[in-house]
Design an enzyme around this catalytic site. Structure first.
Site, PDB file in Angstrom:
ATOM      1  N   HIS A 174       4.164  19.476   3.181  1.00 29.75           N
ATOM      2  CA  HIS A 174       3.687  19.894   1.863  1.00 29.75           C
ATOM      3  C   HIS A 174       4.460  21.128   1.434  1.00 29.75           C
ATOM      4  CE1 HIS A 174       0.990  20.994  -1.432  1.00 29.75           C
ATOM      5  NE2 HIS A 174       0.555  19.766  -1.355  1.00 29.75           N
ATOM      6  N   ASP A 198      -2.502  12.692   1.324  1.00 23.18           N
ATOM      7  CA  ASP A 198      -2.178  11.256   1.253  1.00 23.18           C
ATOM      8  C   ASP A 198      -2.279  10.552   2.595  1.00 23.18           C
ATOM      9  OD1 ASP A 198       0.049  12.392  -1.120  1.00 23.18           O
ATOM     10  OD2 ASP A 198      -1.465  10.870  -1.548  1.00 23.18           O
TER      11      ASP A 198
HETATM   12  C1  SDX Z   1       1.246  15.343  -2.722  1.00 27.42           C
HETATM   13  O1  SDX Z   1       2.437  19.690  -4.764  1.00 27.42           O
HETATM   14  C2  SDX Z   1       1.294  19.224  -4.525  1.00 27.42           C
HETATM   15  O2  SDX Z   1       0.314  19.917  -4.553  1.00 27.42           O
HETATM   16  C3  SDX Z   1       1.257  17.739  -4.225  1.00 27.42           C
HETATM   17  C4  SDX Z   1      -0.103  17.157  -3.816  1.00 27.42           C
HETATM   18  C5  SDX Z   1      -1.091  17.255  -4.943  1.00 27.42           C
HETATM   19  O3  SDX Z   1      -2.302  17.231  -4.647  1.00 27.42           O
HETATM   20  O4  SDX Z   1      -0.665  17.240  -6.130  1.00 27.42           O
HETATM   21  O5  SDX Z   1      -0.593  17.850  -2.699  1.00 27.42           O
HETATM   22  C6  SDX Z   1       0.002  15.676  -3.464  1.00 27.42           C
HETATM   23  O6  SDX Z   1       2.224  15.035  -3.333  1.00 27.42           O
HETATM   24  C7  SDX Z   1       1.258  15.505  -1.218  1.00 27.42           C
HETATM   25  C8  SDX Z   1       2.687  15.237  -0.612  1.00 27.42           C
HETATM   26  C9  SDX Z   1       2.822  13.707  -0.439  1.00 27.42           C
HETATM   27  N1  SDX Z   1       4.203  13.386  -0.008  1.00 27.42           N
HETATM   28  C10 SDX Z   1       4.471  12.925   1.245  1.00 27.42           C
HETATM   29  O7  SDX Z   1       3.632  12.837   2.140  1.00 27.42           O
HETATM   30  C11 SDX Z   1       5.937  12.500   1.439  1.00 27.42           C
HETATM   31  C12 SDX Z   1       6.455  13.067   2.772  1.00 27.42           C
HETATM   32  N2  SDX Z   1       6.578  14.541   2.626  1.00 27.42           N
HETATM   33  C13 SDX Z   1       7.771  15.059   2.084  1.00 27.42           C
HETATM   34  O8  SDX Z   1       8.675  14.292   1.458  1.00 27.42           O
HETATM   35  C14 SDX Z   1       7.806  16.568   1.862  1.00 27.42           C
HETATM   36  O9  SDX Z   1       7.111  17.141   2.881  1.00 27.42           O
HETATM   37  C15 SDX Z   1       7.267  17.057   0.530  1.00 27.42           C
HETATM   38  C16 SDX Z   1       7.918  16.385  -0.618  1.00 27.42           C
HETATM   39  C17 SDX Z   1       5.795  16.823   0.465  1.00 27.42           C
HETATM   40  C18 SDX Z   1       7.521  18.558   0.458  1.00 27.42           C
HETATM   41  O10 SDX Z   1       8.866  18.727   0.305  1.00 27.42           O
HETATM   42  P1  SDX Z   1       9.533  20.193   0.294  1.00 27.42           P
HETATM   43  O11 SDX Z   1       8.535  21.251   0.162  1.00 27.42           O
HETATM   44  O12 SDX Z   1      10.665  20.175  -0.674  1.00 27.42           O
HETATM   45  O13 SDX Z   1      10.030  20.328   1.761  1.00 27.42           O
HETATM   46  P2  SDX Z   1      11.392  19.792   2.244  1.00 27.42           P
HETATM   47  O14 SDX Z   1      11.585  18.388   1.770  1.00 27.42           O
HETATM   48  O15 SDX Z   1      12.422  20.816   1.917  1.00 27.42           O
HETATM   49  O16 SDX Z   1      11.147  19.733   3.821  1.00 27.42           O
HETATM   50  C19 SDX Z   1      11.316  20.891   4.581  1.00 27.42           C
HETATM   51  C20 SDX Z   1      11.877  20.372   5.898  1.00 27.42           C
HETATM   52  C21 SDX Z   1      13.112  19.494   5.683  1.00 27.42           C
HETATM   53  O17 SDX Z   1      13.920  19.639   6.842  1.00 27.42           O
HETATM   54  P3  SDX Z   1      15.269  20.560   6.690  1.00 27.42           P
HETATM   55  O18 SDX Z   1      16.019  20.038   5.467  1.00 27.42           O
HETATM   56  O19 SDX Z   1      14.757  21.967   6.471  1.00 27.42           O
HETATM   57  O20 SDX Z   1      15.996  20.343   7.979  1.00 27.42           O
HETATM   58  O21 SDX Z   1      10.916  19.535   6.554  1.00 27.42           O
HETATM   59  C22 SDX Z   1      11.416  18.211   6.671  1.00 27.42           C
HETATM   60  C23 SDX Z   1      12.579  18.084   5.696  1.00 27.42           C
HETATM   61  O22 SDX Z   1      13.509  17.137   6.185  1.00 27.42           O
HETATM   62  N3  SDX Z   1      10.334  17.331   6.273  1.00 27.42           N
HETATM   63  C24 SDX Z   1       9.979  16.225   6.910  1.00 27.42           C
HETATM   64  C25 SDX Z   1       8.875  15.736   6.194  1.00 27.42           C
HETATM   65  N4  SDX Z   1       8.608  16.526   5.163  1.00 27.42           N
HETATM   66  C26 SDX Z   1       9.529  17.527   5.201  1.00 27.42           C
HETATM   67  N5  SDX Z   1      10.478  15.624   8.005  1.00 27.42           N
HETATM   68  C27 SDX Z   1       9.832  14.481   8.401  1.00 27.42           C
HETATM   69  N6  SDX Z   1       8.769  13.932   7.767  1.00 27.42           N
HETATM   70  C28 SDX Z   1       8.273  14.542   6.665  1.00 27.42           C
HETATM   71  N7  SDX Z   1       7.224  14.017   6.035  1.00 27.42           N
END
Ligand code: SDX
Length: 443
Positions: A309, A367
């Site tokens: 998140h 989720d």
């Molecule tokens: C919702 O914003 C809100 O409030 C949203 C929400 C709401 O109520 O409105 O809470 C609802 O959207 C919840 C999120 C649902 N999405 C997912 O579950 C999809 C999987 N999660 C991600 O794609 C990710 O975690 C996000 C999109 C939720 C957050 O992305 P960020 O903050 O841009 O973080 P990032 O992508 O930069 O990740 C940071 C690191 C990265 O590694 P590095 O590039 O630093 O090496 O963490 C890793 C990412 O690769 N990472 C994951 C991961 N999520 C982040 N690695 C594996 N699995 C994951 N799920």
């Protein structure tokens, strides 16, 4: 030097610039950079808005480090346990919980606006039967703006705003249920005034002309809690989309349609659908470790859906509440898909003890468990984000209303330009052969 200013020094010139520090009622302070460009001639660079406060708001507070979520000061856990969705809607819109009389009046108003104009029903038949229900919702909610035109409704007035708020809250379940019925080829089921918000929604989703669906108390409670837990979440992507659209003065129904579109993405509200798909692909606990490995591999696009998140770096309080309701529902709803829940809790346990997830502060988000409850309610994955959109409508419209009542400048970010500098035009007969822009083998 005031202790309420942030001083920035440009080392290229030695010039310093002071910016006022503003404190909210709780949470991080902000440096007011509205004059940053005027003072420095530079833009602030923050793609993805990780460090940007886009507005001031009093609706929802999130402490990502402590895993706290408040709506108008009330803990999400307390609201989920003790309130119901219409009451939380009133709280988000009004700023305080309703007394009994106002609650009854609010529910009565919503109940009497659940019907759709009969002509809207014709829009559904323009969609392919196999359309994703979110595609249908983008279309139908957007179409609603033609039934509430600016020439009739002044959406800058209190009365006009109330029309937008009440009609959207009342009609979203009807539109969502009809999108589901349309996908099944079943007749639309009309709302019934004697039913509560969540009962009515389940009735329109699952009743047929030949048989009235009588949801169990557990199902109604589970849906109502799901709606509460998804109601609002500060300045998330879809809410920001609604507000950016609204900042130009666009029709609020069209703005909410833009929010539906943004929520659809798998990185946002579309994740609940992807979680179930992911669990079905993992299939068995013995396969979990190979998928954890894939999620950790930077060369593998696979992510553990429902994990991570932008704000929560300790735990998403909503996931904890949902895990509890999943567990409670296990005993109530016999068709509840226990193996899926068992697999999800095992996956969570393994991931939370893995140093990659601990280091990157990746925890289950809202989720991760919601899909399991929605499946237990009898819905297909394709409807999961639609339910999220129904729940989040109150967040979108409350934040839109708050924006119209406070700062109302059009949202217009700038950029760091890295394109070509100015150059002379060349007539086509003088141009050198250049790389074609087309992907291979396309006509
Ligand atoms: C919702 O914003 C809100 O409030 C949203 C929400 C709401 O109520 O409105 O809470 C609802 O959207 C919840 C999120 C649902 N999405 C997912 O579950 C999809 C999987 N999660 C991600 O794609 C990710 O975690 C996000 C999109 C939720 C957050 O992305 P960020 O903050 O841009 O973080 P990032 O992508 O930069 O990740 C940071 C690191 C990265 O590694 P590095 O590039 O630093 O090496 O963490 C890793 C990412 O690769 N990472 C994951 C991961 N999520 C982040 N690695 C594996 N699995 C994951 N799920």
């Amino acid at each position: 030097m005031s202790n309420k200013t942030l001083t920035i020094t440009d080392n290229r010139t030695g010039k310093t610039f002071d910016f006022e520090i503003k404190n909210g009622s709780c949470g991080p302070a902000v440096a007011d950079l509205t004059t940053f460009y005027d003072k420095t001639g530079m833009f602030v660079y923050d793609p993805g808005f990780k460090s940007t406060a886009s507005c001031s708001s009093g609706i929802t507070f999130i402490d990502g480090e402590k895993g706290i979520l408040l709506h108008r000061g009330y803990n999400i856990e307390d609201l989920a346990e003790n309130s119901d969705y219409p009451e939380v809607c009133y709280l988000l819109l009004n700023g305080d919980l309703p007394d009994l009389q106002n609650k009854k009046k609010f529910i009565k108003i919503l109940t009497h606006h659940t019907m759709l104009h009969e002509q809207i029903l014709r829009f559904y038949s323009g969609f392919r039967r196999d359309s994703h229900p979110m595609a249908v919702m983008v279309g139908i909610v957007g179409a609603l703006s033609s039934f509430y035109p600016e020439k009739t409704y002044d959406f800058s007035s209190e009365k006009g705003k109330w029309v937008a708020v009440s009609r959207l809250l009342a009609k979203m379940p009807t539109m969502a249920a009809m999108a589901y019925k349309y996908s099944l080829g079943q007749p639309f089921i009309y709302p019934k005034n004697e039913l509560s918000y969540s009962e009515n929604f389940l009735h329109m989703l699952f009743s047929t002309p030949s048989g009235e669906y009588k949801p169990s108390k557990a199902s109604v409670a589970a849906l109502d809690k799901l709606l509460i837990l998804h109601a609002d979440h500060e300045q998330n992507a879809s809410t920001s989309t609604v507000k950016i659209a609204g900042s130009s003065g666009a029709n609020p129904f069209a703005c909410v349609a833009a929010g539906v579109a943004s929520l659809w993405g798998p990185a946002h509200g579309g994740a609940n659908e992807s979680v179930i798909r992911m669990l079905n692909i993992i299939g068995d606990e013995k396969n979990i470790s190979q998928f954890i490995k894939k999620a950790k591999d930077i060369n593998d696009p696979f992510r553990l859906m429902g994990f991570g998140h932008r704000v929560y770096k300790s735990h998403d309080p909503r996931a904890n509440v949902l895990r509890k309701y999943c567990h409670d529902l296990l005993n109530e709803v016999e068709s509840f898909n226990a193996p899926l829940f068992k697999l999800a809790t095992k996956l969570e346990e393994i991931a939370l003890n893995d140093e990659y997830f601990i280091k990157k502060q990746l925890y289950p988000n809202v989720d991760f468990y919601s899909g399991i409850i929605l499946k237990a309610l009898g819905l297909p994955e394709s409807m999961f984000t639609v339910i999220f959109a129904v729940a989040r409508t109150v967040g979108w419209i409350s934040q839109w209303k708050e924006m119209t009542e406070s700062e109302n400048r059009i949202s217009r970010p700038r950029q760091l330009y890295n394109g070509k500098e100015i150059r002379q035009f060349i007539k086509i007969n003088k141009r050198k052969k250049n790389e074609s822009m087309f992907p291979e083998h396309i006509e």
